[in-house]
Design an enzyme around this catalytic site. Structure first.
Site, PDB file in Angstrom:
ATOM      1  N   VAL A   1       0.802  -1.230   0.000  1.00 27.88           N
ATOM      2  CA  VAL A   1       0.000   0.000   0.000  1.00 27.88           C
ATOM      3  C   VAL A   1       0.833   1.278   0.000  1.00 27.88           C
ATOM      4  O   VAL A   1       0.295   2.352  -0.248  1.00 27.88           O
ATOM      5  CB  VAL A   1      -0.948   0.054   1.227  1.00 27.88           C
ATOM      6  N   TYR A   2       2.131   1.198   0.271  1.00 24.60           N
ATOM      7  CA  TYR A   2       2.929   2.414   0.341  1.00 24.60           C
ATOM      8  C   TYR A   2       3.012   3.067  -1.038  1.00 24.60           C
ATOM      9  O   TYR A   2       3.486   2.462  -2.006  1.00 24.60           O
ATOM     10  CB  TYR A   2       4.337   2.129   0.847  1.00 24.60           C
ATOM     11  N   SER A   3       2.520   4.303  -1.096  1.00 24.20           N
ATOM     12  CA  SER A   3       2.505   5.066  -2.356  1.00 24.20           C
ATOM     13  C   SER A   3       1.887   4.255  -3.487  1.00 24.20           C
ATOM     14  O   SER A   3       2.381   4.242  -4.613  1.00 24.20           O
ATOM     15  CB  SER A   3       3.918   5.520  -2.730  1.00 24.20           C
ATOM     16  N   ALA A   4       0.802   3.544  -3.148  1.00 23.11           N
ATOM     17  CA  ALA A   4       0.018   2.787  -4.132  1.00 23.11           C
ATOM     18  C   ALA A   4       0.878   1.831  -4.954  1.00 23.11           C
ATOM     19  O   ALA A   4       0.684   1.666  -6.163  1.00 23.11           O
ATOM     20  CB  ALA A   4      -0.739   3.740  -5.058  1.00 23.11           C
TER      21      ALA A   4
END
Length: 349
Positions: free
Chosen positions: A86-89
């Site tokens: 999920v980090y920065s999509a």
């Protein structure tokens, strides 16, 4: 509360590790849990690296700006790198994988990522169902550019999926060769105990690590989670060991991240100001940085294997590595701990 024993040393191996046909400075390594996997005593957290505009981390660094931090980490002997889908999509995984694999052989790297958060539309676009896990491990491997991750972690507890389904799916991921080990992140100790019991009962792969919220400003994990980890041979790899930077600077000093970090503001409050003041006082007396003192306190806990440290400035990493040589006195630990006030669970509810 759990008793911290200063100066606890972990088993080391070797004097240096080869990297691109040269040798690098001495780094401490420790086995992750009861496994034979060796990880550096500092883990580089890669949430800080992601293309700006993708996801909700507007303060993250793009690929070109992130590259020097990976090089600095490798040169310091850090072999352990943690990110999440999920980090920065997803772009954090892309930057982490492409940058690391351009700098070091895959077998010298320990790459960890996580699964749980929303990555797609619809009811099955998040969570820890078999469908979500099997979809997301393949997506993470594609973004990272590797055939396997060393540590695949559940980012949070999924209250909508039976934990048995999650554990069996993770076991199948390991047996398929897509992950070498599995780990967990913030949850209640009773939940973590349940996963260990069910894994043993069914012959499934066991969690080897717990990525939990732990620092001088948040010590509730000392009640049950950290003693459980010690009892079960689980390594703690805490997130936010510096309280999202609050322990590294005067209380009222702001950064770009702190000004845009709504989640971080929900974790700590003005009652913590006194603890930060003691950290700074001890650092000044020793002639070291506040970050070194705060990290040294975390590292002294025998349950902790490798705190996860973010870096957006060169001194963030140099301070983290230098903390390995800071050994706090009992009197200093007492000063650091005496102003702590009990608080509610924070970081995963």
């Amino acid at each position: 509360m759990f008793s911290v024993k200063p100066g606890r040393r972990w088993q080391l191996f070797g004097d240096a590790i080869p990297l691109r046909n040269r040798y690098i400075r001495l780094m401490d390594y420790v086995n992750l849990g009861t496994t034979g996997l060796k990880v550096s005593r500092i883990c580089l957290g890669c949430m800080s690296y992601g293309e700006p505009g993708r996801g909700n981390h507007e303060w993250s660094l793009g690929a070109d700006d992130a590259k020097p931090f990976f090089r600095q980490a490798l040169d310091a002997g850090i072999n352990f790198f943690d990110t999440a889908n999920v980090y920065s999509a997803g772009s954090s995984e892309e930057i982490t994988g492409s940058t690391l694999l351009s700098m070091a052989p895959r077998e010298e790297l320990v790459i960890a990522t996580k699964v749980h958060g929303r990555m797609g539309p619809g009811p099955n676009g998040q969570g820890l169902s078999r469908k979500a896990i099997m979809t997301e491990i393949d997506n993470s491997l594609r973004r990272l550019g590797t055939d396997y991750v060393d540590l695949y972690q559940i980012h949070r507890w999924d209250y909508d999926t039976p934990i048995e389904e999650t554990l069996e799916a993770l076991h199948d991921v390991v047996k398929a060769g897509k992950a070498r080990y599995i780990g967990a992140s913030s949850m209640h100790a009773w939940q973590f105990a349940q996963t260990l019991y069910l894994a043993d009962l069914n012959g499934w792969t066991r969690f080897v690590s717990m990525q939990n919220h732990y620092n001088l400003l948040y010590r509730e994990e000392e009640r049950e989670m950290l003693p459980l980890c010690l009892d079960q041979g689980i390594s703690a790899i805490p997130w936010s060991p510096l309280a999202r930077g609050r322990l590294t600077r005067p209380w009222n000093e702001q950064t770009t991240r702190s000004e845009n970090d709504d989640f971080g503001r929900s974790l700590y409050g003005d009652s913590d100001q006194g603890i930060v003041g003691v950290v700074i006082d001890i650092a000044n007396a020793r002639g070291v940085s506040a970050a070194q003192v705060a990290l040294a306190w975390v590292l002294a806990n025998p349950a902790v294997a490798s705190p996860i440290v973010g870096a957006t400035k060169a001194h963030h990493l140099s301070d983290a590595v230098a903390a390995l040589d800071v050994h706090l006195e009992e009197s200093e630990i007492e000063r650091l701990e005496k102003n702590y006030t009990v608080r509610g669970v924070a970081g995963f509810r």
